[in-house]
Write an enzyme that holds these catalytic residues in place. Sequence first.
Site, PDB file in Angstrom:
ATOM      1  CD  GLU A   1      -3.056  -1.202   1.882  1.00  0.00           C
ATOM      2  OE1 GLU A   1      -2.634  -0.632   3.298  1.00  0.00           O
ATOM      3  OE2 GLU A   1      -4.200  -1.628   2.069  1.00  0.00           O
TER       4      GLU A   1
ATOM      5  CD  GLU B   1      -4.637  -5.710   3.200  1.00  0.00           C
ATOM      6  OE1 GLU B   1      -5.110  -4.766   4.163  1.00  0.00           O
ATOM      7  OE2 GLU B   1      -3.401  -5.726   3.390  1.00  0.00           O
TER       8      GLU B   1
END
Length: 415
Positions: A208, A308
């Site tokens: 990320e 996720e």
Amino acid sequence: MLFRSTLYFLFVTVFVTFAVASPVLKKRQEDYAPVRGVNLGGLFVLEPWITPSLFEGWANEPNSTVVDEWNYCKALGKAECKSRLEVHWGSWVQEADVAALARMHINTIRIPIGYWALAPDRSDPYVQGQLPYLERILGWAGRYRMRVILDLHGVPGSQNGFDNSGERGDIRWTKGINDIQRSLDSLAVLANIANAYPSVVAIQAVNEPANWGVPKSTIIQFYNMAYSTIKSIAPRVAVDFHDAFLPPNEWSDVVPLNLTDSLLDTHIYHVFVEDQLRLSPNEHIEKACNDGRNIGNFNTRTRTICGEFSLATTDCARWLNGFQRGARWDGTYLTKKPMVEGASCQGKERLEAWSKNKKQYMRKFAMAQLQAYEMGSGWIFWNFKTESADAWNYMKLVDAGIIPNPPIGSSFNIC
């Protein structure tokens, strides 16, 4: 992990120098398609909301600076920090957990780890000693025929400013003179570990990276260096690239240039944006199905996985938004009033407090997401377990009958 983007994970099993897929990689792809996995979060990168017991000592200290692993170790000192974390590393993930996940038909585990465990700067407050525990888990993964993605979850200076990068606050990654090299050195360590453990099938370049703090062009440059570093050491493993919170079409011109045999990774959450928090129950399901269709569209180009997600529809989990922070849902964090009139966090995160109707809805929401992400090439749930945030606790949700076992998304008929 705490994010809201859409996760696009490419599993293209083609070596850069060949026009046809490696037989070994092709077999691996067939054996585990679709991906059905969980994250082992909260183990080697602390997150206060996953294991609040580790941070409880500072809970009543006004404006505590102990908000992440960097400051946890800084406050305790290296000797005490290592003593406490050795206990944590040895207990948070047990062989019994891996065996239970195998019985739940999980075929993939993603393991987040920070640079400080791999290529540390001794002047940092972090402590080391994680690798024997990592290798123990890799051995269990092999025993239970699971594949593993090793995820570089935190890099020097923080790639996103979230506590799950190791440091909450400013985004400083790439600004330090040695940041890139230490990140690459960390990936080299992971690649050497992958060579020793056949269960490791992919390495994530960095988790990320925030496009609002690190330019896309810089991220692409790093991705190319990361690819070269990993493949020069462990040519059989795939390389996992997060989408940097950008839509997949932002990566279309990049993928053919050197991102074959890769994973393009995007994360889907329903709780970190106010508009999504205001969705009705049916709208949450509709959003999941639409996300799945987007994944499926990109999957026609490259294998795409939601890496996720959770069942949370509120941000009520204690400290989910950061240590000592409240929730948008009830108006105690960022917002001045609740998301909907009368919204409360009371009973939102304990499965035992959910009504029969709530449990039935959550099962439908789970099935919708599993079906949606299998429109692509699969999914990886965040997290395998938590201490108290039950909408994020895969094992507890399965035991309660909310997530089906086996979790065959393609067999559901929600979307």
